[in-house]
Design a protein around this motif. Sequence first.
Motif, mmCIF file in Angstrom:
data_model
loop_
_atom_site.group_PDB
_atom_site.id
_atom_site.type_symbol
_atom_site.label_atom_id
_atom_site.label_comp_id
_atom_site.label_asym_id
_atom_site.label_seq_id
_atom_site.Cartn_x
_atom_site.Cartn_y
_atom_site.Cartn_z
ATOM 1 N N UNK A 82 36.121 50.338 45.261
ATOM 2 C CA UNK A 82 36.153 51.697 44.708
ATOM 3 C C UNK A 82 36.898 51.732 43.377
ATOM 4 N N UNK A 83 37.972 50.943 43.271
ATOM 5 C CA UNK A 83 38.703 50.879 42.011
ATOM 6 C C UNK A 83 37.843 50.277 40.906
ATOM 7 N N UNK A 84 37.064 49.243 41.240
ATOM 8 C CA UNK A 84 36.148 48.657 40.251
ATOM 9 C C UNK A 84 35.127 49.694 39.783
ATOM 10 N N UNK A 85 34.596 50.460 40.720
ATOM 11 C CA UNK A 85 33.598 51.474 40.395
ATOM 12 C C UNK A 85 34.174 52.550 39.470
ATOM 13 N N UNK A 92 41.593 42.403 38.883
ATOM 14 C CA UNK A 92 42.808 41.945 38.219
ATOM 15 C C UNK A 92 43.160 42.813 37.020
ATOM 16 N N UNK A 93 42.205 43.594 36.517
ATOM 17 C CA UNK A 93 42.451 44.470 35.379
ATOM 18 C C UNK A 93 42.801 45.898 35.806
ATOM 19 N N UNK A 94 42.218 46.379 36.896
ATOM 20 C CA UNK A 94 42.566 47.737 37.343
ATOM 21 C C UNK A 94 43.773 47.738 38.267
ATOM 22 N N UNK A 95 44.219 46.554 38.697
ATOM 23 C CA UNK A 95 45.465 46.436 39.440
ATOM 24 C C UNK A 95 45.367 46.632 40.931
ATOM 25 N N UNK A 103 50.265 47.737 45.336
ATOM 26 C CA UNK A 103 50.674 49.142 45.254
ATOM 27 C C UNK A 103 49.447 50.037 45.286
ATOM 28 N N UNK A 104 49.643 51.336 45.574
ATOM 29 C CA UNK A 104 48.502 52.255 45.515
ATOM 30 C C UNK A 104 47.809 52.206 44.155
ATOM 31 N N UNK A 105 46.561 52.598 44.141
ATOM 32 C CA UNK A 105 45.781 52.634 42.907
ATOM 33 C C UNK A 105 46.510 53.453 41.854
ATOM 34 N N UNK A 106 46.614 52.912 40.666
ATOM 35 C CA UNK A 106 47.281 53.590 39.555
ATOM 36 C C UNK A 106 46.402 54.747 39.088
ATOM 37 N N UNK A 434 27.492 36.395 37.326
ATOM 38 C CA UNK A 434 28.436 37.385 37.831
ATOM 39 C C UNK A 434 29.718 36.692 38.282
ATOM 40 N N UNK A 435 30.839 37.404 38.116
ATOM 41 C CA UNK A 435 32.141 36.879 38.528
ATOM 42 C C UNK A 435 32.638 37.638 39.753
ATOM 43 N N UNK A 436 33.292 36.920 40.659
ATOM 44 C CA UNK A 436 33.788 37.495 41.911
ATOM 45 C C UNK A 436 35.181 36.946 42.183
ATOM 46 N N UNK A 437 36.079 37.821 42.711
ATOM 47 C CA UNK A 437 37.416 37.348 43.078
ATOM 48 C C UNK A 437 37.922 38.185 44.251
ATOM 49 N N UNK A 438 38.238 37.506 45.365
ATOM 50 C CA UNK A 438 38.753 38.144 46.580
ATOM 51 C C UNK A 438 40.192 37.689 46.813
ATOM 52 N N UNK A 439 41.092 38.652 47.106
ATOM 53 C CA UNK A 439 42.525 38.373 47.128
ATOM 54 C C UNK A 439 43.207 38.575 48.478
#
Length: 524
Positions: A82-85, A92-95, A103-106, A434-439
């Motif tokens: 949802x943050x990416x959308x 890594x850019x939207x945090x 932390x909660x979404x900025x 496409x790039x993918x990253x799961x944390x």
Amino acid sequence: MRTDRFLLLGGLAAAAAGCGRSEKAPERPMNILYIMTDDHTAQTMSCYDGRYASTPHLDRIAAEGVRFTNSFVANSLSGPSRACMLTGKHSHKNGYTDNTSCAPFDAAQTTFPKLLQRAGYETAVVGKWHLGSLPTGFDHWEVVPGQGDYYNPDFIRPTGDTVRCEGYLTDIVTDKSIAWLRERRDPAKPFCLLVHHKAQHRIWMADTCHLALYEDRDFPLPETFFDDYAGRPAAAAQEMSIASDHDMDPVYDLKMWYPGVESRLSRSYEGMIGRMNPEQRAAWDRFYGPLAEEFYRTNPQGRERAQWKFNRYMRDYLKTLRSLDDNVGRLLDYLDESGLAENTLVVYTSDQGFYMGEHGWFDKRFMYEESMRTPLVVRMPGGVRGDIDALVQNIDYAPTFLELAGAEVPDAMQGVSLLPLLRGERPADWRRSLYYHFYEYPAEHMVKRHYGVRTDRWKLIRFYDDIDHWELYDLQEDPHELRNLYGRPEYAARQRELEEELVRLQRLYDDRTGLAMNRFGGAE
């Protein structure tokens, strides 16, 4: 800054001097209706795959618009997706990288709803939010706390109060969305409405009117259901197995609640059914009570138990989907009846894909196909119809909506607008990978951290943290991703090419963490 105002259709006609004719006003910017579900996968949307479900209302969007056949997410997990959308940026850019440790979404950062507001749009979101912080950038919002509840859900409102609404959540989200369109929005402004459903999220609690559906069906096991995970240690280490009672809890996930029976998640299940009113609970118990009694009496074991659990899972999932499809139909019908359909972009997608027994799994998280891939159908007035096979990703939605509105697209957004594709154009420089990253590890389901690159045919994945393992797949010859080709001499050139492409994307998207962790012969 990037900008393109071509879709403020028509422009201004020059007035003839002295003739008394006024300038022609620009046509109204297009409205946006964005419908997003949770954990709905292309395997259970009949315009993609007819084996399991019939989804006529979802299919209608595709039939009257376009179906993207190569649509993917950047991080297959609800909050991060949802943050990416919202931001048009990778995690890594939207945090907001995961649901548990960050932390909660900025909410102060730039999102497309905020930019649409500046462009004159009225914005609203109804339903699931799941980002830790409260919505910003919306003129109206009503969201459920956390994951929300299927029955008699609570809603948080901008006034700060939380109100319980009687009924079934999928119906209620649609009721509230239509009520805002009909009664509360400013008809003088274009609108952007985000309709965010909890469905199809675990634990797939269907409306009582649909409980008997699919009980006469047995579903064929996916051919990879009894996967042995050879050559794939990360796949072997997950905890999302349908066969495992620890992973797929019979009480919690399959509603096999019975007096005196306890399981790892039975108390959570009791809390969910405890929200029901007497009428709802009576209907629920009438249906699931005999099933649970028979289950504990027969007590199937081994492969028989795994297959029984798979069928219960499929039935419950598809019953929940029935309400979702019906309610999408209600929204489409309202657009038609109100005349809004003529100037409204309709988008349907999910926050990620899901496993319907493939590899023996439920849930998502992995970069493997069923999880990374997501349905995406779009109906744009005046746009093309048919299939679009370009590689697209959920970071593309924000720039698409902004370009549609004639608003500026910030350079910091990493997605690309889909509008050229919706107009029937295919830019020569369209992305090739496409790039993918799961944390999120360690956490629920214990899927290892990983990143990778996917092209139209090939996929390279690197699992890291408490493991250091690479996987390479030829998706054309091995669509189920069973044969790891990494390190085989005959694929050395292809492997090197994908390693270089991975580094290119990490540099493009400025994923310094990923770049720093790469360990392959000189691709840097």
